[in-house]
Design a protein around this motif. Sequence first.
Motif, PDB file in Angstrom:
ATOM      1  N   PRO A 124     -50.339 -73.338  78.668  1.00 18.24           N
ATOM      2  CA  PRO A 124     -49.729 -72.135  78.093  1.00 18.24           C
ATOM      3  C   PRO A 124     -48.513 -71.717  78.904  1.00 18.24           C
ATOM      4  N   SER A 125     -47.451 -71.365  78.225  1.00 20.00           N
ATOM      5  CA  SER A 125     -46.209 -71.013  78.898  1.00 20.00           C
ATOM      6  C   SER A 125     -46.315 -69.652  79.567  1.00 20.00           C
ATOM      7  N   GLU A 126     -45.971 -69.592  80.851  1.00 15.45           N
ATOM      8  CA  GLU A 126     -45.946 -68.317  81.571  1.00 15.45           C
ATOM      9  C   GLU A 126     -44.915 -67.387  80.951  1.00 15.45           C
ATOM     10  N   LEU A 127     -43.790 -67.953  80.501  1.00 15.29           N
ATOM     11  CA  LEU A 127     -42.746 -67.133  79.892  1.00 15.29           C
ATOM     12  C   LEU A 127     -43.230 -66.539  78.574  1.00 15.29           C
ATOM     13  N   ASP A 128     -43.989 -67.321  77.796  1.00 16.93           N
ATOM     14  CA  ASP A 128     -44.520 -66.801  76.536  1.00 16.93           C
ATOM     15  C   ASP A 128     -45.475 -65.645  76.782  1.00 16.93           C
ATOM     16  N   ALA A 129     -46.334 -65.798  77.789  1.00 17.73           N
ATOM     17  CA  ALA A 129     -47.293 -64.742  78.101  1.00 17.73           C
ATOM     18  C   ALA A 129     -46.585 -63.463  78.540  1.00 17.73           C
ATOM     19  N   LEU A 130     -45.547 -63.606  79.365  1.00 12.69           N
ATOM     20  CA  LEU A 130     -44.795 -62.430  79.815  1.00 12.69           C
ATOM     21  C   LEU A 130     -44.029 -61.791  78.667  1.00 12.69           C
ATOM     22  N   SER A 131     -43.531 -62.593  77.748  1.00  9.14           N
ATOM     23  CA  SER A 131     -42.833 -62.049  76.584  1.00  9.14           C
ATOM     24  C   SER A 131     -43.786 -61.223  75.727  1.00  9.14           C
ATOM     25  N   GLU A 132     -45.009 -61.730  75.534  1.00 13.14           N
ATOM     26  CA  GLU A 132     -45.996 -60.981  74.764  1.00 13.14           C
ATOM     27  C   GLU A 132     -46.373 -59.691  75.476  1.00 13.14           C
ATOM     28  N   GLU A 133     -46.523 -59.765  76.802  1.00 15.69           N
ATOM     29  CA  GLU A 133     -46.858 -58.573  77.572  1.00 15.69           C
ATOM     30  C   GLU A 133     -45.756 -57.519  77.457  1.00 15.69           C
ATOM     31  N   ARG A 134     -44.514 -57.981  77.531  1.00 14.53           N
ATOM     32  CA  ARG A 134     -43.390 -57.044  77.437  1.00 14.53           C
ATOM     33  C   ARG A 134     -43.317 -56.439  76.031  1.00 14.53           C
ATOM     34  N   ALA A 135     -43.628 -57.237  74.991  1.00 15.19           N
ATOM     35  CA  ALA A 135     -43.611 -56.722  73.621  1.00 15.19           C
ATOM     36  C   ALA A 135     -44.634 -55.601  73.455  1.00 15.19           C
ATOM     37  N   VAL A 136     -45.814 -55.743  74.062  1.00 11.87           N
ATOM     38  CA  VAL A 136     -46.836 -54.694  73.977  1.00 11.87           C
ATOM     39  C   VAL A 136     -46.360 -53.435  74.685  1.00 11.87           C
ATOM     40  N   VAL A 137     -45.776 -53.596  75.874  1.00 14.07           N
ATOM     41  CA  VAL A 137     -45.278 -52.439  76.622  1.00 14.07           C
ATOM     42  C   VAL A 137     -44.190 -51.716  75.826  1.00 14.07           C
ATOM     43  N   MET A 138     -43.266 -52.487  75.226  1.00 15.98           N
ATOM     44  CA  MET A 138     -42.192 -51.863  74.463  1.00 15.98           C
ATOM     45  C   MET A 138     -42.735 -51.187  73.201  1.00 15.98           C
ATOM     46  N   ALA A 139     -43.773 -51.770  72.590  1.00 13.51           N
ATOM     47  CA  ALA A 139     -44.395 -51.128  71.428  1.00 13.51           C
ATOM     48  C   ALA A 139     -45.030 -49.810  71.839  1.00 13.51           C
ATOM     49  N   ALA A 140     -45.687 -49.799  72.995  1.00 12.10           N
ATOM     50  CA  ALA A 140     -46.266 -48.553  73.495  1.00 12.10           C
ATOM     51  C   ALA A 140     -45.178 -47.526  73.785  1.00 12.10           C
ATOM     52  N   PHE A 141     -44.073 -47.972  74.349  1.00 13.54           N
ATOM     53  CA  PHE A 141     -42.963 -47.072  74.656  1.00 13.54           C
ATOM     54  C   PHE A 141     -42.396 -46.464  73.370  1.00 13.54           C
ATOM     55  N   ARG A 142     -42.241 -47.295  72.338  1.00 15.40           N
ATOM     56  CA  ARG A 142     -41.738 -46.792  71.059  1.00 15.40           C
ATOM     57  C   ARG A 142     -42.733 -45.837  70.419  1.00 15.40           C
ATOM     58  N   ALA A 143     -44.012 -46.120  70.565  1.00  9.59           N
ATOM     59  CA  ALA A 143     -45.022 -45.219  70.018  1.00  9.59           C
ATOM     60  C   ALA A 143     -44.968 -43.873  70.712  1.00  9.59           C
ATOM     61  N   MET A 144     -44.666 -43.863  72.003  1.00 10.34           N
ATOM     62  CA  MET A 144     -44.569 -42.608  72.738  1.00 10.34           C
ATOM     63  C   MET A 144     -43.307 -41.840  72.326  1.00 10.34           C
ATOM     64  N   LEU A 145     -42.227 -42.576  72.066  1.00 12.32           N
ATOM     65  CA  LEU A 145     -40.986 -41.921  71.645  1.00 12.32           C
ATOM     66  C   LEU A 145     -41.114 -41.313  70.248  1.00 12.32           C
ATOM     67  N   ASN A 146     -41.954 -41.940  69.407  1.00  9.29           N
ATOM     68  CA  ASN A 146     -42.133 -41.480  68.025  1.00  9.29           C
ATOM     69  C   ASN A 146     -43.616 -41.280  67.749  1.00  9.29           C
ATOM     70  N   PRO A 147     -44.215 -40.250  68.346  1.00 16.09           N
ATOM     71  CA  PRO A 147     -45.664 -40.047  68.212  1.00 16.09           C
ATOM     72  C   PRO A 147     -46.072 -39.745  66.764  1.00 16.09           C
ATOM     73  N   ARG A 148     -47.194 -40.389  66.337  1.00 19.77           N
ATOM     74  CA  ARG A 148     -47.781 -40.091  65.037  1.00 19.77           C
ATOM     75  C   ARG A 148     -49.283 -39.986  65.267  1.00 19.77           C
ATOM     76  N   ARG A 149     -49.736 -38.818  65.560  1.00 19.90           N
ATOM     77  CA  ARG A 149     -51.145 -38.627  65.917  1.00 19.90           C
ATOM     78  C   ARG A 149     -52.047 -38.753  64.709  1.00 19.90           C
ATOM     79  N   ASP A 150     -53.124 -39.506  64.850  1.00 15.26           N
ATOM     80  CA  ASP A 150     -54.132 -39.575  63.774  1.00 15.26           C
ATOM     81  C   ASP A 150     -54.887 -38.277  63.711  1.00 15.26           C
ATOM     82  N   ARG A 151     -55.278 -37.882  62.544  1.00 11.95           N
ATOM     83  CA  ARG A 151     -56.051 -36.626  62.392  1.00 11.95           C
ATOM     84  C   ARG A 151     -57.442 -36.986  61.899  1.00 11.95           C
TER      85      ARG A 151
END
Length: 245
Positions: free
Chosen positions: A218-245
């Motif tokens: 497994p590519s170390e670069l691929d794993a880090l890219s996936e990790e960074r994508a999750v972090v950036m998705a979390a960052f975007r979710a924080m910038l645009n919060p949509r709380r479940d009710r």
Amino acid sequence: MAPGVFDFDDEAVPVAPAPALDEATPEEPEEVGDGGISDADRLVRLWLEDTRIVKVRLSPVWFHRITGRDTLESHFRQAMMLSTLHLPALPDDPDDEDGEDFVDSTDPDALPADVQRVFNQLPSLGPRTLAAFEQVIADLDARYAAAEERASEPRPVAPAVTGSVRGATVTLDANGYAVDVAFDQAWLDGAQVGQICAAVQAAADKAYERFEPATVEPSELDALSEERAVVMAAFRAMLNPRRDR
């Protein structure tokens, strides 16, 4: 011709009887559109299934058209080289109206529902959370740069895999493609077209029998890219919060 290529006492080079001429096999290379791959002069034509040569054809007038320093080996190598070329599939264009399959890996809405629920529980954006994300992203960037440097370091070259029969030796590359052929000139001078084709095919088959695909880690670069994508998705979710009710 490389020394030792036709040293049949060497156990590393398989030995087989000289192939017989198949009278039922046409000798003329087929035309464009038949699935084969030819050299520029269309003297040699090869057919592949996956990475393996499954059919070989040679023009019956090849010896009239090879002059000077030109060799039959060079025409086989050219066809073999062309058989290893592949064009990667292009990614969908996110701006293309028809690009329905494009997915932004940093878009929280593209993630599974359970992950989105976790993101919806993230704290509000503030100086502390923003600084924390900046630190995480900077750390990922540093790890990715280090992984890129490690990936660029020279790696040991796997030994060539060859297969030989009387008259011909075929060499495979690390991916299992035939990339080189060498003929015993004394044998070639008296060989018929069908015998040459059969010898190349038999030598390639010998090489395929010995070839062992490299284990793909497994590519170390691929794993880090996936990790960074999750972090950036979390960052975007924080910038645009949509709380479940």
